[in-house]
Design an enzyme around this catalytic site. Sequence first.
Site, PDB file in Angstrom:
ATOM      1  N   ASN A   9       0.866  -1.182   0.000  1.00  0.00           N
ATOM      2  CA  ASN A   9       0.000   0.000   0.000  1.00  0.00           C
ATOM      3  C   ASN A   9       0.901   1.230   0.000  1.00  0.00           C
ATOM      4  OD1 ASN A   9      -1.750   2.086   0.484  1.00  0.00           O
ATOM      5  ND2 ASN A   9      -2.329   1.420   2.552  1.00  0.00           N
ATOM      6  N   TRP A  10       0.970   1.882  -1.147  1.00  0.00           N
ATOM      7  CA  TRP A  10       1.877   3.036  -1.255  1.00  0.00           C
ATOM      8  C   TRP A  10       1.327   4.260  -0.538  1.00  0.00           C
ATOM      9  CZ3 TRP A  10       3.509   3.058  -7.178  1.00  0.00           C
ATOM     10  CH2 TRP A  10       4.051   1.804  -7.500  1.00  0.00           C
ATOM     11  N   LYS A  11       0.058   4.176  -0.125  1.00  0.00           N
ATOM     12  CA  LYS A  11      -0.607   5.344   0.483  1.00  0.00           C
ATOM     13  C   LYS A  11      -0.463   6.539  -0.470  1.00  0.00           C
ATOM     14  CE  LYS A  11       0.005   3.264   4.952  1.00  0.00           C
ATOM     15  NZ  LYS A  11       0.027   3.422   6.407  1.00  0.00           N
ATOM     16  N   HIS A  93      -9.430   1.069   5.131  1.00  0.00           N
ATOM     17  CA  HIS A  93      -8.139   1.298   5.782  1.00  0.00           C
ATOM     18  C   HIS A  93      -8.334   2.268   6.959  1.00  0.00           C
ATOM     19  CE1 HIS A  93      -4.030   2.597   6.481  1.00  0.00           C
ATOM     20  NE2 HIS A  93      -3.656   1.490   5.873  1.00  0.00           N
ATOM     21  N   GLU A  95      -6.787   4.734   7.904  1.00  0.00           N
ATOM     22  CA  GLU A  95      -6.648   6.161   7.572  1.00  0.00           C
ATOM     23  C   GLU A  95      -7.916   6.691   6.918  1.00  0.00           C
ATOM     24  OE1 GLU A  95      -2.955   5.644   5.473  1.00  0.00           O
ATOM     25  OE2 GLU A  95      -1.989   5.103   7.364  1.00  0.00           O
ATOM     26  N   GLU A 166      -4.876  -4.671  10.880  1.00  0.00           N
ATOM     27  CA  GLU A 166      -3.875  -3.612  11.034  1.00  0.00           C
ATOM     28  C   GLU A 166      -4.161  -2.837  12.320  1.00  0.00           C
ATOM     29  OE1 GLU A 166      -1.983  -2.528   6.969  1.00  0.00           O
ATOM     30  OE2 GLU A 166      -3.671  -1.208   7.324  1.00  0.00           O
ATOM     31  N   GLY A 172       2.817   2.717  10.780  1.00  0.00           N
ATOM     32  CA  GLY A 172       3.729   3.829  10.562  1.00  0.00           C
ATOM     33  C   GLY A 172       4.451   4.289  11.814  1.00  0.00           C
ATOM     34  N   SER A 211       3.864  -1.736  10.395  1.00  0.00           N
ATOM     35  CA  SER A 211       5.316  -1.751  10.581  1.00  0.00           C
ATOM     36  C   SER A 211       5.952  -3.102  10.270  1.00  0.00           C
ATOM     37  CB  SER A 211       5.690  -1.270  11.994  1.00  0.00           C
ATOM     38  OG  SER A 211       5.258   0.068  12.194  1.00  0.00           O
ATOM     39  N   GLY A 232       3.095  -0.928   4.298  1.00  0.00           N
ATOM     40  CA  GLY A 232       3.081   0.493   3.979  1.00  0.00           C
ATOM     41  C   GLY A 232       4.480   0.990   3.648  1.00  0.00           C
ATOM     42  N   GLY A 233       5.155   1.548   4.638  1.00  0.00           N
ATOM     43  CA  GLY A 233       6.458   2.182   4.407  1.00  0.00           C
ATOM     44  C   GLY A 233       7.457   1.290   3.688  1.00  0.00           C
TER      45      GLY A 233
HETATM   46  P1  13P Z   1       3.281   0.647   7.704  1.00  0.00           P
HETATM   47  O1  13P Z   1       3.814  -0.641   7.137  1.00  0.00           O
HETATM   48  O2  13P Z   1       3.978   1.867   7.177  1.00  0.00           O
HETATM   49  O3  13P Z   1       3.165   0.606   9.193  1.00  0.00           O
HETATM   50  O4  13P Z   1       1.762   0.786   7.148  1.00  0.00           O
HETATM   51  C1  13P Z   1       0.889  -0.260   7.327  1.00  0.00           C
HETATM   52  C2  13P Z   1      -0.344   0.044   6.559  1.00  0.00           C
HETATM   53  O5  13P Z   1      -1.137   0.867   6.944  1.00  0.00           O
HETATM   54  C3  13P Z   1      -0.541  -0.667   5.294  1.00  0.00           C
HETATM   55  O6  13P Z   1      -1.841  -0.487   4.829  1.00  0.00           O
END
Ligand code: 13P
Length: 253
Positions: A9-11, A93, A95, A166, A172, A211, A232-233
Site C-alpha cells: 500500500n503506497w498510500k 483502511h 486512515e 492492522e 507507521g 510496521s 506500507g512504508g
Molecule cells: P506501515 O507498514 O507503514 O506501518 O503501514 C501499514 C499500513 O497501513 C498498510 O496499509
Amino acid sequence: MRRPLVAGNWKMNGSSAMADDLTAAVTAAAPPAVEVLLCPPAPYLARVAAALAGSAVALGAQDCSEHAPGAYTGEVAGAMLRDCGCSHTLVGHSERRQFFGDTDARVAAKVARAQADGLVAVLCVGETLEERRAGRTEEAVGRQLDAVLALPDTGAVLDALVVAYEPVWAIGTGETATPGQAQAVHAWIRARVAERDAARAAALRILYGGSVKPDNAAELFAMADIDGGLIGGAALKADSFLAICAAAAATAA
Ligand code: 13P
C-alpha cells in the site's frame, strides 16, 4: 494450504518515475509462491497496470466508492478500477476510517459495491491504542468485521474477500504487534468468520499490517493464521518489499 499474499500500500506517496521503477523491480523478482499485489495511488493505476501486463503481480486500488458511476465528484467507481486493470481494492483502511469518515456501514457498502464490480475487497480492520488498552480489541475488530459479514449472501462475500488486520497503533509507528499478539487476533477473526461459514473461514486469507519490515516479516508470517502482509512504508522500496515477499514465500515452501 492458503497461498500467501503480500500487498504493498503506497498510500499517498510516489510519482510516475517511482511507480515505473518500483513496478519494474517487483515484477522482475516477485516470488511465484506468493500472490503479490501493488496498490498505488489512483492517478498511477493505469500506468502501473500497463507495466504489470503479462506478469503475475496484481493491481489494487486503495479505496473504492460505495456508489455506482454518476454525479459523485472526486469519487472513483469500482467499475472504473476494473476497467483500469485492478483486480483488488483496499476497503476501510484505518486512515480512511480516521480521516475520511468511513464508518462501518460505509465500509460494508464499499465492499458490496467493489465485489459487485468484480473486485476482491481487502477489508482492513484494527483497534486503536485506546481500545487495546481498554481490553476492547475484539469488540472493535468484531464490530468492523460483523458489518461486512452481515451483507446478504455471506458466502459470496467471503469468496471475494481478504481481511487485513492492522492495529492502528502499529501503523507507521515502527511499533509492531508481536507475532503472538497478531496471531491471537488473527485466530479470533477466523473463529468469528467460522461461526458463519467454517469452510470459507479456513480458506480466508488474513494479512497482518503495521510496521512489517524485512527483519520482522518471517516471524510474523510463521504464525498459523497470518497469511501474508499489507505493507506500507517498506513497500516504497523494491528491496525491502521484495525481502518481505521472500519471507512469505519461505512459509509456502
Ligand atoms: P506501515 O507498514 O507503514 O506501518 O503501514 C501499514 C499500513 O497501513 C498498510 O496499509
